[in-house]
Design a protein around this motif. Structure first.
Motif, PDB file in Angstrom:
ATOM      1  N   HIS A  44       2.511   1.657  -3.349  1.00  0.00           N
ATOM      2  CA  HIS A  44       1.531   2.165  -4.307  1.00  0.00           C
ATOM      3  C   HIS A  44       1.373   3.674  -4.171  1.00  0.00           C
ATOM      4  O   HIS A  44       1.356   4.411  -5.171  1.00  0.00           O
ATOM      5  CB  HIS A  44       0.177   1.479  -4.103  1.00  0.00           C
ATOM      6  CG  HIS A  44      -0.924   2.100  -4.897  1.00  0.00           C
ATOM      7  ND1 HIS A  44      -1.804   3.015  -4.361  1.00  0.00           N
ATOM      8  CD2 HIS A  44      -1.274   1.966  -6.200  1.00  0.00           C
ATOM      9  CE1 HIS A  44      -2.649   3.410  -5.295  1.00  0.00           C
ATOM     10  NE2 HIS A  44      -2.348   2.791  -6.417  1.00  0.00           N
TER      11      HIS A  44
ATOM     12  N   LYS B 148      -3.108   0.747  -9.722  1.00  0.00           N
ATOM     13  CA  LYS B 148      -3.828   0.124  -8.605  1.00  0.00           C
ATOM     14  C   LYS B 148      -4.276  -1.283  -8.964  1.00  0.00           C
ATOM     15  O   LYS B 148      -4.131  -2.221  -8.173  1.00  0.00           O
ATOM     16  CB  LYS B 148      -5.029   0.985  -8.220  1.00  0.00           C
ATOM     17  CG  LYS B 148      -5.797   0.456  -7.016  1.00  0.00           C
ATOM     18  CD  LYS B 148      -6.919   1.415  -6.638  1.00  0.00           C
ATOM     19  CE  LYS B 148      -7.666   0.907  -5.412  1.00  0.00           C
ATOM     20  NZ  LYS B 148      -8.768   1.845  -5.030  1.00  0.00           N
TER      21      LYS B 148
ATOM     22  N   SER C  60       0.825  -1.214   0.000  1.00  0.00           N
ATOM     23  CA  SER C  60       0.000   0.000   0.000  1.00  0.00           C
ATOM     24  C   SER C  60       0.853   1.255   0.000  1.00  0.00           C
ATOM     25  O   SER C  60       0.580   2.221  -0.723  1.00  0.00           O
ATOM     26  CB  SER C  60      -0.930  -0.002   1.218  1.00  0.00           C
ATOM     27  OG  SER C  60      -1.859  -1.058   1.135  1.00  0.00           O
TER      28      SER C  60
ATOM     29  N   GLU D  54       2.330   6.180  -7.159  1.00  0.00           N
ATOM     30  CA  GLU D  54       1.211   6.902  -7.758  1.00  0.00           C
ATOM     31  C   GLU D  54       1.525   8.376  -7.962  1.00  0.00           C
ATOM     32  O   GLU D  54       0.989   9.020  -8.871  1.00  0.00           O
ATOM     33  CB  GLU D  54      -0.021   6.739  -6.861  1.00  0.00           C
ATOM     34  CG  GLU D  54      -1.306   7.273  -7.460  1.00  0.00           C
ATOM     35  CD  GLU D  54      -2.477   7.086  -6.521  1.00  0.00           C
ATOM     36  OE1 GLU D  54      -3.560   6.693  -7.001  1.00  0.00           O
ATOM     37  OE2 GLU D  54      -2.315   7.342  -5.305  1.00  0.00           O
TER      38      GLU D  54
END
Length: 357
Positions: free
Chosen positions: A229, A246, A226, A233
């Motif tokens: 990510h 995602k 997480s 991102e």
């Protein structure tokens, strides 16, 4: 600063996982070659001849594509990772973009001559175009950007993420440095933001895993994914690319569809295979599953092998897959030289070792 003995002791906690990452990269690459460019159906017809599937280098079919490689040898994916490793050793742990670029170019022309190579094999079309750019050795970032722009800003192959695992290890105690190093080395040949995000995701996940092991705590894999990510991102402005990131960081192997026609070399697919493997608990099964998905299986295997190798450690890799690597002694010597540099960097670092951003 901790005493030298304490520093060495701290790094001892991560060494099995560092070795697992680097050896796992090469093993996954070599095993993945068994099905590279096949479809799942072809892979099954070729190798699943008994009820229990057991992959080994020795059973590699000698078709036109694979006959050019020795059984138990890794491919360009790990070769380029080792070019980065050798540059770090030569430059005392510093990232020198022009030196890495020169090593890529030299490897493309000659391979590793001490291993009997005559040139680098299997180089992707994007990397070839960038290496041949007139400004590459002088300004590789400019060269890769111009190649990307000339493509219509629409090429995002896996030629950078396949080699990036070493940059998750290097200075792993500082995520800011890990992120920046991943960006800088990715852009030597691959400028697309999806390529950058893929490299950042893989490297920051590896770094966080190593931070956990150094702290003698069990990694929270989902929390690590997480956070990786979230960091990756930030490099994507396009909302569609964010949605894809995602999806691929949370997808099953079936979702990833690694054999998908012209998209087999898409950077998010390879990154996704690596993140999927990070969640698994059995190295051999995970790499067998990735390999039998076919597509760009050596590249997917390289990243998957590095990430699960980081998680489970060197001892989780099947011994036969290690000992049957054709250049194992040479590889181990390269890794040993790098570990000396990693230790020196850790001893001399004045950066936070908590991983705070």
């Amino acid at each position: 600063m901790a005493a030298a003995e304490e520093v060495s002791s701290e790094l001892n906690e991560v060494l099995p996982h560092v070795n697992g990452t680097l050896i796992g990269n090469c093993v996954g690459d070599a095993i993945g070659l068994l099905t590279e460019f096949m479809t799942k159906k072809q892979a099954k017809q070729t190798y699943k001849t008994t009820k229990t599937l057991k992959l080994d280098y020795s059973i590699m079919v000698e078709d036109f594509h694979r006959s050019r490689s020795d059984k138990g040898d890794w491919t360009d994916d790990s070769d380029q990772m080792l070019c980065i490793l050798q540059s770090l050793v030569a430059n005392n742990g510093d990232i020198v973009v022009t030196d890495i670029a020169a090593r890529f170019k030299d490897w493309a022309n000659k391979g590793f001559q001490e291993l009997g190579d005559t040139c680098g094999k299997g180089i992707g079309t994007t990397t070839v175009a960038v290496l041949n750019h007139s400004k590459f050795l002088e300004n590789p970032h400019l060269a890769s950007r111009e190649v990307w722009e000339n493509s219509g800003r629409n090429i995002a192959p896996n030629g950078a993420v396949m080699r990036t695992s070493i940059l998750g290890i290097h200075r792993f105690w500082n995520l800011v440095e890990v992120e920046q190093n991943a960006i800088d080395v990715c852009r030597i040949t691959h400028h697309d933001p999806r390529c950058v995000a893929s490299c950042v995701a893989v490297c920051t996940a590896i770094a966080q895993m190593l931070q956990s092991f150094m702290a003698k705590s069990k990694p929270d894999v989902q929390a690590i994914i997480s956070k990786s990510h979230s960091i990756a991102e930030r490099h994507l402005e396009d909302s569609n690319y964010r949605d894809e990131l995602k999806f691929h960081m949370n997808g099953s192997l079936l979702d990833l569809n690694l054999e998908e026609g012209p998209k087999i070399g898409y950077t998010f697919k390879t990154m996704g295979a690596g993140v999927w493997a990070l969640r698994q608990s059995d190295f051999e099964k995970a790499l067998t599953d990735v390999t039998m998905e076919a597509g760009d299986a050596d590249t997917n295997g390289a990243v998957a092998g590095a990430m699960i190798g980081c998680h489970l450690g060197y001892s989780a890799i099947p011994n036969r897959w290690i000992t049957d690597l054709v250049h194992l002694e040479w590889l181990q010597a390269q890794i040993k030289s790098y570990l000396d540099i990693l230790l020196a960097c850790y001893k001399s670092s004045t950066c936070s070792k908590s991983g705070d951003e």
